[in-house]
Every structure is written in C-alpha cells, then in structure tokens.
Design an enzyme around this catalytic site. Structure first.
Site, PDB file in Angstrom:
ATOM      1  N   HIS A  49     -43.325  45.141  -2.011  1.00  0.00           N
ATOM      2  CA  HIS A  49     -42.876  44.066  -1.107  1.00  0.00           C
ATOM      3  C   HIS A  49     -41.759  44.603  -1.318  1.00  0.00           C
ATOM      4  O   HIS A  49     -40.611  45.288   0.383  1.00  0.00           O
ATOM      5  CB  HIS A  49     -42.596  43.407  -1.305  1.00  0.00           C
ATOM      6  CG  HIS A  49     -42.293  41.869  -0.537  1.00  0.00           C
ATOM      7  ND1 HIS A  49     -42.791  42.371   0.963  1.00  0.00           N
ATOM      8  CD2 HIS A  49     -40.908  41.506  -0.318  1.00  0.00           C
ATOM      9  CE1 HIS A  49     -42.338  40.806   1.521  1.00  0.00           C
ATOM     10  NE2 HIS A  49     -41.228  40.839   0.932  1.00  0.00           N
ATOM     11  N   TYR A  52     -41.708  49.616  -1.640  1.00  0.00           N
ATOM     12  CA  TYR A  52     -42.456  50.754  -0.939  1.00  0.00           C
ATOM     13  C   TYR A  52     -43.023  51.826  -0.557  1.00  0.00           C
ATOM     14  O   TYR A  52     -42.977  52.536  -0.707  1.00  0.00           O
ATOM     15  CB  TYR A  52     -41.283  50.709   1.092  1.00  0.00           C
ATOM     16  CG  TYR A  52     -40.999  49.955   1.385  1.00  0.00           C
ATOM     17  CD1 TYR A  52     -41.508  49.448   2.489  1.00  0.00           C
ATOM     18  CD2 TYR A  52     -39.768  48.765   1.012  1.00  0.00           C
ATOM     19  CE1 TYR A  52     -40.904  48.641   3.434  1.00  0.00           C
ATOM     20  CE2 TYR A  52     -39.437  47.426   1.912  1.00  0.00           C
ATOM     21  CZ  TYR A  52     -40.095  47.675   3.115  1.00  0.00           C
ATOM     22  OH  TYR A  52     -39.426  46.561   3.657  1.00  0.00           O
ATOM     23  N   LYS A  91     -33.950  42.547  13.069  1.00  0.00           N
ATOM     24  CA  LYS A  91     -34.671  42.738  11.980  1.00  0.00           C
ATOM     25  C   LYS A  91     -35.975  42.517  12.405  1.00  0.00           C
ATOM     26  O   LYS A  91     -36.174  41.385  12.634  1.00  0.00           O
ATOM     27  CB  LYS A  91     -34.459  43.206  11.240  1.00  0.00           C
ATOM     28  CG  LYS A  91     -35.949  43.247   9.972  1.00  0.00           C
ATOM     29  CD  LYS A  91     -34.760  43.420   8.209  1.00  0.00           C
ATOM     30  CE  LYS A  91     -36.173  44.487   7.538  1.00  0.00           C
ATOM     31  NZ  LYS A  91     -35.329  44.380   6.062  1.00  0.00           N
ATOM     32  N   HIS A  95     -44.109  36.919   6.113  1.00  0.00           N
ATOM     33  CA  HIS A  95     -44.195  35.394   5.430  1.00  0.00           C
ATOM     34  C   HIS A  95     -46.042  35.065   5.502  1.00  0.00           C
ATOM     35  O   HIS A  95     -46.447  34.134   5.468  1.00  0.00           O
ATOM     36  CB  HIS A  95     -43.086  34.618   5.551  1.00  0.00           C
ATOM     37  CG  HIS A  95     -42.773  34.736   4.271  1.00  0.00           C
ATOM     38  ND1 HIS A  95     -41.806  32.910   3.785  1.00  0.00           N
ATOM     39  CD2 HIS A  95     -41.671  34.915   3.286  1.00  0.00           C
ATOM     40  CE1 HIS A  95     -41.334  32.635   2.552  1.00  0.00           C
ATOM     41  NE2 HIS A  95     -41.363  34.120   2.590  1.00  0.00           N
ATOM     42  N   ARG A 116     -30.756  35.378   7.437  1.00  0.00           N
ATOM     43  CA  ARG A 116     -29.915  35.988   6.729  1.00  0.00           C
ATOM     44  C   ARG A 116     -29.733  37.281   6.940  1.00  0.00           C
ATOM     45  O   ARG A 116     -28.764  37.886   6.448  1.00  0.00           O
ATOM     46  CB  ARG A 116     -30.331  35.372   5.103  1.00  0.00           C
ATOM     47  CG  ARG A 116     -30.269  33.718   5.754  1.00  0.00           C
ATOM     48  CD  ARG A 116     -30.494  33.152   3.780  1.00  0.00           C
ATOM     49  NE  ARG A 116     -31.733  33.902   3.064  1.00  0.00           N
ATOM     50  CZ  ARG A 116     -32.779  33.224   3.003  1.00  0.00           C
ATOM     51  NH1 ARG A 116     -32.783  32.295   4.062  1.00  0.00           N
ATOM     52  NH2 ARG A 116     -34.107  33.762   2.595  1.00  0.00           N
ATOM     53  N   GLN A 240     -41.626  29.735  -1.482  1.00  0.00           N
ATOM     54  CA  GLN A 240     -40.149  29.001  -1.686  1.00  0.00           C
ATOM     55  C   GLN A 240     -40.114  27.764  -0.259  1.00  0.00           C
ATOM     56  O   GLN A 240     -41.044  26.919   0.723  1.00  0.00           O
ATOM     57  CB  GLN A 240     -38.990  30.091  -0.993  1.00  0.00           C
ATOM     58  CG  GLN A 240     -39.039  30.925  -1.255  1.00  0.00           C
ATOM     59  CD  GLN A 240     -39.964  32.227  -0.949  1.00  0.00           C
ATOM     60  OE1 GLN A 240     -40.912  32.020  -0.152  1.00  0.00           O
ATOM     61  NE2 GLN A 240     -39.831  33.351  -0.602  1.00  0.00           N
TER      62      GLN A 240
END
Length: 737
Positions: A49, A52, A91, A95, A116, A240
């Site tokens: 993750h 890469y 971007k 998830h 964020r 999370q």
C-alpha cells in the site's frame, strides 16, 4: 535501544507481512536486529500500500506531464493549472478492505482520507465522487455492504460539508468477498500557494495537528496489502474511526495557518500514520527527523511507541513550522479546538529517530526507509485473446423492445437514484449538473467557468483484454467529460487488482497500465495522481481487474454545458461514430443472452479523439440540444436514458443493413455519442461532420411519450421508468423486512 519491547522473532516478522528476503534486507540495511517499533515501521513503509513495490516499475510508463500540470504523481494529490491564477487539486484513493470489514467506517474514513490529501496541498475541497463495486445481489453480504458503504460516504461527506456529485456502482459475483470503495476528492487552490510535503531547514519544529491518537487503525496499511481469508472479520480493529466534524475544523485551521505563512511543509497522516508522514517529509527534503512520542496527544492511556507509530487515527496532520510563527500557529489551532503539539525537529543526520519515555525506540536511515523498499519486476503472463463474437450468429432470445425493458432494470443499468439521493450534492451552491448524467459539473467560484468530473471503468473489458480495457477506461472518462462540453485536462486513477504474485493477475495489471498509458498519450490526458490497490481477493478468487479512472475537464462557460436529457419534440437524433453491432462482452450478451464471453470492442484512439473534438465543438457552438455517450448497453439504452431524463419519447428508424437489429441496438462499439439538434441545426451538424470526416447518422426524431422502433410495439416511457427506477430501492427494501 528500549529493552522493554518484545524481542523480534521470525514469527513476528512473518506476522508483519515481511518475507524472509525482505527481512534480510532490513538486517543488511541497519546492521542489527530491529526493535519491535522498528519492525512495525518497516512493515508499514515496505508494504504494498505504501511502497508500490509490485507496481512501481510499470507505473513509470504512464504519461504524467503537460503544460498545465503543476504537480504529477508523488505528492498527496495532483495539481493542474486552470488559468486565472487557480489550480485544481485532486486524487482518488481506495478503502476496499476496511469497507468490507466495517462498511460504514471503512467508506467514511476513505472519504475523510482523500479530503485530507486535497486540503493538505492548500486547496479547499469543492466536490467528491466515488466508484463502488459490490458482489452478486444474491450474495448474503451484498445488501449489508451497499447499505453501510453508501451511508458511510453520505455520513462523512454530508457532515463535512462537501457535495458528492458523481460516481458509479456495479455488481458482479467476483466482488462477493472483496468490495471496492474508491473515493475521489477535488479542490480549488491559488496556484501560487500550493503546499508540499518536503521538509526544509535544520532544527525546524515538527508539529502534530488535529485529533488525538488512539489505537484504531493500527496495521491498516498492512491489512490493505494482503488478501482476505477466513479471518477477515477478525481484522475489524484495523479499521479507522472517522469524525467528519473534527475534519471540518481541521480543514479550516489548516487553510488559516497556511494563509498566515506559518507552514514550511505539511503532510496528511494517512496510511501508516506518524510513520509515513514523518519519514516522507524528512526524506523528500533530504533531512533527518527526531520525534519525541511523549509529546504526542493521545486519547488512550499507556500507548506504546509501536502503537503510536502505526496508529491510523483520523483527522491528523504533521507540519514543519516556521519557528518564529509557533505561537501564532498554536493560537489558530487552539481557536478551532484542535490539538497542537511540537513533537520533534528536523536534523542534518538523515536518520529517523524515535524516542519514547526518554529511550530511543527507533534509529533508522530515513531515506532508505522509502528508497530501499523492495521493488519487484514480477513475472507475468499476458491474458489470452478471446474470439470475436459474431452478432449475426447469435439468435436473439427475445424482441428488441423486451430486451430493452429487461436491461434497463438490471443491477448494472438501473437508476442509481437510491444511492445519490443519500448524498448532499448541492451544498456549497456550485453544483450545476447533478448525479445521473455523463459527468458532474461544478462551477469554479462564481463562474462562468466550471469543472466537469467523472469516474469510469468497464471491468469485464479489462478481464477479457487488459490492454483494450485500459484504453477504454480512459476513453470512456474522456467521452463523459466531452459529452457535457468540457475540455478533458487530466486524470487520477485507482488501480484495483488481485494478488500480483500470480502471473496471470500481474499480466492483467501490466496490460491495463499499458492501455491506460496509450490512451493518455493519444488523448493528451495525463495522469497526475493515483493509487494502486492489490491483493483484492478472497480465498484465491480475485476481483475483476478494475482500473478506475477519475477525469477532470474544464468548461469556459457553465451555462453552455450539455446534458443528456431530450429537450424538445421534433429534434433530430444523430449518432456520431460507427456502429458495427459489437456484442462481445456487452451487457446484452451477459444479461439477456446469459453469455459472458468474447473479445471486448476495440478502441481506436485516433477516432476517439476526432469524434470527441467534433462533439465538443458542437456543444461550444450551441448546436447540440442534448448529448450522451454510448457505453454500457449500447445505443438503445443510451436513447432510453435520454428519453427518461427529458420525459420526451422518440421515433427511431430501422437499423441500417449490415448489422443485425440486436447488434445495432445493443452493441457496444466505442467512440460514439448520441446528439440531438433542431432540424435547422442538424443540417449544419451534418455539414460539419462531412468536413471533419466524422461518421454521422440520423436515426430518428424526438417526441411523444413512447419509444417507437420499426417492427416493434411502442413502449411507454412510464413503463420504462418504473423498470429503471425500481430495482435498487426494492433490492434494498427487501433487507429491511
């Protein structure tokens, strides 16, 4: 070093996802056995993750430059110049695994994380989109996942105060054990005030900003870098927990502190939390970083250094601060009710040193944490080519009009209204074109300019022929932007695939990336940001290869944007592009003929560009009263969608000779658009098409409240609407009984 930490064993190494050769690389790099905290840091930084490691060698082939690109891949988000001193920052991120384990929080924190990424660059978010892939509707978990994911996206975005303006939803049995949740965010910034992650200056304070650190999300990045097994539910603690109201405060505080000139560098604490944010800031700036974890604001007692370094608690930032601005910066954050703590300093040593309880728990070479991560050029096998399906050899199982009625109510073609009505898509007041069209349109400030935004991919094409599927994903996004009249500028991608250690899966990845690169090059549509999500499989069964494309385009005047809805009766219906009746990998073949086979339609990028430029010019000249690109379901489905959107029917002419009727109406030939124009304007459109050598056919006229096809009984729009609108709400309601 801290002797109170557990001794690192080979079993612990394996549990952290490091292979034996990777652990040997760690030992060679630091010259000793790592501490437990150091092992956690390497696990976080060297997983798929964050590093890469299986995709990097192939991603280098993607076109990432253009005169309007300010920042390409490598930062929190990509940045493009749209003129007038403004930049668009955007971007897409995945998830997937968290959303399968805990749908609401997994999807919600996916939205929070991508927001964020955008405002870390100094941009105010103005829109969100998503791309969702779920399993077979008959699977026991699908309804639960749809409900939770949609609620999570809406719950976070609505509360944060950003409109969710577009996206896509698909269903296929290959996502039964691994749904996909890809979230995209778009923001506006002053192009002279873009903020980056690279630290600069020695002895500069490193400041922790935002919410407190807890134990949620520990090993989240590592979990996202492994395939699922029977223990998927046990991984719930790695998901999370988000707080959109805290993130809204963080946004306002960050933008205020940026405007005050306090910030040298800033980095979102996303995957791997403090570990990745601190090491990336130092490494990018060629500096070392020393952290004192005793200064980190925690919401739980007796947290270990290991837990603090790997926590993925949400709504947190790390900033390198101008020291003379410390008091001013702290006052801003205290005003917004957020934590502000100096937790470290930049150094010349180029080491990443972490202290806890007065003891050094990690002392590592900072640059090598990223640069020495394993890079694999994995073995791959190309996907075997599939035979072309001859439409004439397929006996249609039902009449054309019955096939339309069936298709328009299938899970992949039915209305997504049930989904997008749960999202606030008009908050901030700049949404011009809402969900349900080819692309969303969001005004830039007070206008007249606007951004067009879309997400798209056709996974069944990508599995049948990864190269053509990769091309088509880009071309489809490019067409969606073109259909509203926007000039496509750049894209972000989210490359979702199975286990790269399997050569056939790696072959899918390589083929799709090469196809994406070819299309980006031909269409002048660079990749400026993105995400790779691998190991999306459960029990050895991979998802369909799903390289989602998020496209951004620019309109000079939002009042000239085209929509797909028929606007008036007696308008001519025109098809731009050539129809051969290509049924391979079509939804007609799959959902009507019960065949999921054949080669997908080829994508001629030169024709895509020529036809798209032609359509965009029509919109700009005000000659097109409605525009819709032809994609899933083919020509008749596109026409039905236009009729339903406008509440106006159509009388269609017979299919031309050379293509069987079911191929003509449901074939998925590429580079096509349906355009309507008044009779007078249609003559001008025809003349323009001849001059540009663009294929153009008149296939009917708008009017009435039915769709009429020669040789078939008319079908009432009301009947089609009931079919189109009912499947998803009825499917979801069935779970409430």
């Amino acid at each position: 070093m801290n002797s109170s930490e557990p001794r690192v064993t080979l079993e612990l190494v394996a549990a952290h996802g490091l292979k034996p050769d990777e652990y040997r690389r760690v030992l060679d790099l630091i010259g000793r056995a790592p501490t437990m905290t150091e092992l956690g840091i390497f696990s976080a930084m060297w997983n798929e993750h964050c590093s890469y490691k299986s995709s990097k060698v192939h991603l280098r082939g993607l076109p990432t430059r253009a005169p309007w690109v300010i920042q390409g891949p490598g930062e929190n988000a990509g940045v493009i110049d749209i003129g007038d001193g403004l930049a668009v920052v955007f971007k897409m991120e995945s998830h997937n695994h968290p959303s399968f384990i805990e749908p609401y929080q997994g999807a919600a924190t996916g939205v929070g994380g991508i927001l964020r990424d955008v405002f870390t660059m100094g941009a105010r978010p103005i829109a969100c989109l998503n791309a969702l892939s779920f399993g077979d509707p008959r699977h026991a978990k699908t309804r639960h996942l749809v409900s939770g994911v949609v609620a999570g996206i809406g719950g976070y975005g609505n509360s944060f105060g950003v409109p969710t303006v577009g996206g896509e939803v698909r269903f296929h049995t290959r996502y039964d054990g691994n749904c996909l949740v890809n979230a995209m965010a778009v923001g506006l910034a002053d192009k002279a005030r873009i903020f980056y992650a690279a630290a600069s200056g020695v002895g500069m304070p490193i400041v922790y900003l935002g919410s407190k650190t807890g134990r949620d999300g520990i090993h989240g990045a590592s979990m996202a870098s492994a395939e699922f097994g029977a223990d998927a539910e046990e991984k719930r603690p790695t998901v999370q927990v988000g707080d959109p109201f805290a993130e809204k405060l963080l946004l306002e505080a960050c933008l205020e502190i940026m405007a005050s000139g306090c910030v040298i560098a800033i980095q979102d604490m996303g995957a791997a939390g403090l570990t990745s944010s601190a090491t990336e800031m130092g490494a990018k700036g060629g500096l070392g970083v020393t952290l004192d974890l005793d200064k980190v604001p925690c919401r739980e007692s007796a947290m270990s250094a290991y837990e603090m370094m790997l926590s993925e608690s949400q709504e947190r930032m790390l900033m390198v601060l101008r020291p003379e601005k410390e008091a001013e910066a702290e006052a801003i954050f205290r005003k917004w009710g957020l934590d502000f703590a100096v937790v470290g300093y930049t150094t010349t040593a180029k080491r990443f040193i972490v202290k806890h309880g007065g003891v050094v728990v990690a002392d590592l070479p900072i640059k090598e944490l990223g640069s020495e991560a394993p890079v694999y050029d994995r073995a791959f096998v190309e996907t075997p080519s599939r035979p072309v399906v001859d439409a004439a050899a397929i006996a249609p199982p039902m009449a054309v009009i019955d096939a339309l009625a069936q298709l328009i109510g299938t899970p992949d073609l039915c209305s997504r209204r049930w989904v997008w009505e749960q999202y606030d898509h008009v908050i901030l007041g700049n949404t011009v074109a809402r969900p349900g069209g080819d692309a969303a349109v969001v005004r830039v400030n007070d206008g007249p300019r606007a951004l067009a935004l879309t997400t798209d991919v056709t996974p069944r094409y990508c599995e049948a022929d990864p190269f053509e599927g990769g091309k088509q994903a880009v071309a489809e996004a490019w067409r969606n932007l073109t259909a509203v009249g926007a000039r496509p500028l750049a894209l972000t991608d989210n490359l979702n695939f199975g286990n790269p250690e399997r050569p056939e899966i790696m072959g899918q990845f390589v083929g799709c990336v090469r196809g994406i690169a070819a299309a980006c090059q031909a269409l002048d549509f660079p990749v400026v940001s993105g995400n790779v999500s691998l190991y999306n499989e459960t029990g050895g069964r991979a998802i369909l290869p799903t390289p989602t494309i998020g496209g951004v385009g620019l309109l000079d005047d939002f009042t000239r944007a085209a929509t797909l809805a028929f606007k008036s009766a007696a308008h001519m219906i025109l098809v731009v592009g050539t129809t051969t009746g290509w049924l391979g990998q079509s939804l007609y073949l799959r959902d009507v003929c019960a065949r999921e086979d054949g080669a997908p339609p080829p994508v001629d990028l030169a024709i895509e560009r020529k036809n798209g430029d032609f359509v965009r010019a029509l919109v700009d000249a005000g000659l097109a009263s409605a525009v819709h690109d032809v994609s899933d379901g083919g020509l008749l489905v596109a026409l039905a969608e236009m009729a339903l959107a406008g509440g106006i029917g159509a009388r269609l002419d017979a299919a031309p000779t050379g293509a069987p009727a079911h191929g003509f109406w449901f074939g998925e030939d590429q580079a096509r658009y349906v355009v309507t124009a008044s009779a007078a304007d249609a003559e001008t459109v025809g003349a323009r098409a001849r001059a540009a050598e663009v294929a153009l056919a008149v296939i009917g006229t708008t009017g009435g409240d039915t769709l009429v096809i020669p040789g078939e009984p008319p079908v009432a729009l009301d009947a089609l609407r009931r079919r189109h609108e009912s499947w998803l709400p009825e499917f979801m309601a069935a779970g409430a009984s």
